[in-house]
Design a protein around this motif. Structure first.
Motif, mmCIF file in Angstrom:
data_model
loop_
_atom_site.group_PDB
_atom_site.id
_atom_site.type_symbol
_atom_site.label_atom_id
_atom_site.label_comp_id
_atom_site.label_asym_id
_atom_site.label_seq_id
_atom_site.Cartn_x
_atom_site.Cartn_y
_atom_site.Cartn_z
ATOM 1 N N LYS A 178 0.843 -1.190 0.000
ATOM 2 C CA LYS A 178 0.000 0.000 0.000
ATOM 3 C C LYS A 178 0.877 1.238 0.000
ATOM 4 O O LYS A 178 1.932 1.261 0.634
ATOM 5 N N LEU A 179 0.448 2.266 -0.716
ATOM 6 C CA LEU A 179 1.150 3.545 -0.700
ATOM 7 C C LEU A 179 0.180 4.628 -0.228
ATOM 8 O O LEU A 179 -0.975 4.651 -0.649
ATOM 9 N N ARG A 180 0.678 5.510 0.637
ATOM 10 C CA ARG A 180 -0.119 6.692 0.978
ATOM 11 C C ARG A 180 -0.056 7.676 -0.192
ATOM 12 O O ARG A 180 0.844 7.594 -1.028
ATOM 13 N N LYS A 181 -0.988 8.619 -0.190
ATOM 14 C CA LYS A 181 -0.943 9.689 -1.179
ATOM 15 C C LYS A 181 0.414 10.385 -1.109
ATOM 16 O O LYS A 181 0.903 10.650 -0.006
ATOM 17 N N ARG A 182 1.025 10.654 -2.230
ATOM 18 C CA ARG A 182 2.334 11.306 -2.389
ATOM 19 C C ARG A 182 3.532 10.414 -2.011
ATOM 20 O O ARG A 182 4.673 10.850 -2.137
ATOM 21 N N GLN A 183 3.291 9.194 -1.559
ATOM 22 C CA GLN A 183 4.417 8.309 -1.212
ATOM 23 C C GLN A 183 5.089 7.811 -2.495
ATOM 24 O O GLN A 183 4.444 7.681 -3.538
ATOM 25 N N TYR A 184 6.400 7.536 -2.407
ATOM 26 C CA TYR A 184 7.147 7.094 -3.570
ATOM 27 C C TYR A 184 7.202 5.576 -3.679
ATOM 28 O O TYR A 184 7.441 4.880 -2.686
ATOM 29 N N PHE A 185 7.009 5.092 -4.887
ATOM 30 C CA PHE A 185 7.227 3.681 -5.205
ATOM 31 C C PHE A 185 8.679 3.492 -5.636
ATOM 32 O O PHE A 185 9.286 2.448 -5.418
ATOM 33 N N LEU A 186 9.234 4.541 -6.257
ATOM 34 C CA LEU A 186 10.620 4.494 -6.739
ATOM 35 C C LEU A 186 11.179 5.910 -6.719
ATOM 36 O O LEU A 186 10.471 6.851 -7.053
ATOM 37 N N GLN A 187 12.443 6.042 -6.316
ATOM 38 C CA GLN A 187 13.077 7.357 -6.393
ATOM 39 C C GLN A 187 14.306 7.285 -7.288
ATOM 40 O O GLN A 187 15.032 6.281 -7.317
ATOM 41 N N GLU A 188 14.507 8.371 -8.012
ATOM 42 C CA GLU A 188 15.657 8.516 -8.914
ATOM 43 C C GLU A 188 16.937 8.053 -8.214
ATOM 44 O O GLU A 188 17.179 8.416 -7.063
ATOM 45 N N GLY A 189 17.736 7.243 -8.894
ATOM 46 C CA GLY A 189 18.993 6.759 -8.321
ATOM 47 C C GLY A 189 18.864 5.358 -7.737
ATOM 48 O O GLY A 189 19.860 4.651 -7.600
ATOM 49 N N ASP A 190 17.639 4.941 -7.409
ATOM 50 C CA ASP A 190 17.415 3.581 -6.909
ATOM 51 C C ASP A 190 17.164 2.629 -8.086
ATOM 52 O O ASP A 190 16.824 3.048 -9.176
ATOM 53 N N ALA A 230 -3.896 7.595 -2.552
ATOM 54 C CA ALA A 230 -3.565 6.388 -1.784
ATOM 55 C C ALA A 230 -3.809 5.195 -2.705
ATOM 56 O O ALA A 230 -4.838 5.130 -3.381
ATOM 57 N N SER A 231 -2.832 4.271 -2.784
ATOM 58 C CA SER A 231 -2.900 3.220 -3.807
ATOM 59 C C SER A 231 -2.624 1.840 -3.220
ATOM 60 O O SER A 231 -1.930 1.714 -2.211
#
Lengths: 191, 191
Positions: free
Chosen positions: A31-43, A100-101
């Motif tokens: 689960k992801l909250r609103k605005r939470q990242y699934f992936l960030q640049e560099g990862d 939220a997803s």
């Protein structure tokens, strides 16, 4: 859980209960909250996500700090940085939840195992990726040749869902137009 | 004939002689003169082409008469309007030989038959289409965010062959820059 995934597979391939149970065992929920990242640049993008609920976007940030959106994905779609997922190299993209997803994740080794064990999935993902390629080619040609108005009209037809659910400034960024231009286009369409 | 095709398949899948002979029977050779069309806008793209020799380009013409180039393809690459090939709808693209070219063509029914009869080909084309998608996504993000100079530098690295073999005005059209800008970039690189 898994109903939408099962439905999506069933649109293109027929699976026995045993095959689908095996398939399910390779996914893990997230689960992801609103605005939470699934992936960030560099990862490294270690998972591909099937979206059961919510909306995600993938985007880059250029040297001037401007965001450029590659893709929105809503219920029933897949999201990943395919390049990083396949090569294991670090990603140039950020992937973030707009709402939220709820996701189902599959790792690269599990994805490979799935296609090797049940070749119907090789067919399934070939068709899926092929459709994605056709859509990306269309968008590239639009970005090279179309006016802001033509881009907006096509976006409304392709993503009717996103028009309501995605913040205006993200739609402007996706279309490569200013927020002022987007407001003007929206007014013209409504009148 | 067929050596390059065999070599390309062998890079990703292993085929028996019998399998490759069957595969060969589904292709038919076709020669194009320089500037001859493989596909014209409004026609259905009935074949996918493997390029044994030469260079092709796919492009659209907008309402103002400007050309926008989607893709160049040289020896060992594939060329088609995938959207029209898959759906059977008429194409928005023109595909033209930039040099005299030798192609191996496969129809949509034969392509489907090939993947159904020998599932290894489903894997092969999934990987191929996946790589093509990654490249198209990169180009889309470049077209949204990069300067003319960055685009030119990436083009030179991705298509070193095309730099010599493709007319300058076509490279300018592919990059979405004027011919004057392209000349300036070339001078800066050479100096």
């Amino acid at each position: 859980m898994f109903e939408l995934l099962h439905q999506k597979f069933a649109e293109k391939i027929s699976l026995t209960e045993e095959e689908f149970n095996y398939c399910k065992s390779l996914f893990k929920p997230k689960k992801l909250r609103k605005r939470q990242y699934f992936l960030q640049e560099g990862d490294v993008c270690k998972y591909q996500a099937f979206i059961e609920k919510g909306i995600l976007r993938s985007y880059t940030i250029d040297e001037k700090g401007s965001e450029h959106i590659l893709q929105f994905a809503t219920e029933g779609w897949w999201m990943a940085d395919l390049s990083s997922y396949v090569t294991g190299e670090s990603s140039l993209f950020n992937i973030q939840a707009i709402e939220a997803s709820e996701l189902l994740l599959i790792s690269k080794p599990s994805w490979d195992e799935l296609m090797l064990s049940i070749p119907k999935f090789e067919h399934y993902f070939r068709i899926l990726i092929q459709n994605h390629l056709v859509a990306t080619q269309k968008r590239l040609m639009q970005s090279l040749s179309e006016t802001a108005e033509e881009k907006y009209n096509k976006f409304s037809k392709t993503y009717p869902d996103c028009l309501q659910r995605v913040p205006k400034h993200m739609i402007a960024s996706y279309l490569g137009v200013s927020r002022e231009t987007l407001s003007r286009l929206r007014k013209n369409i409504i009148l």
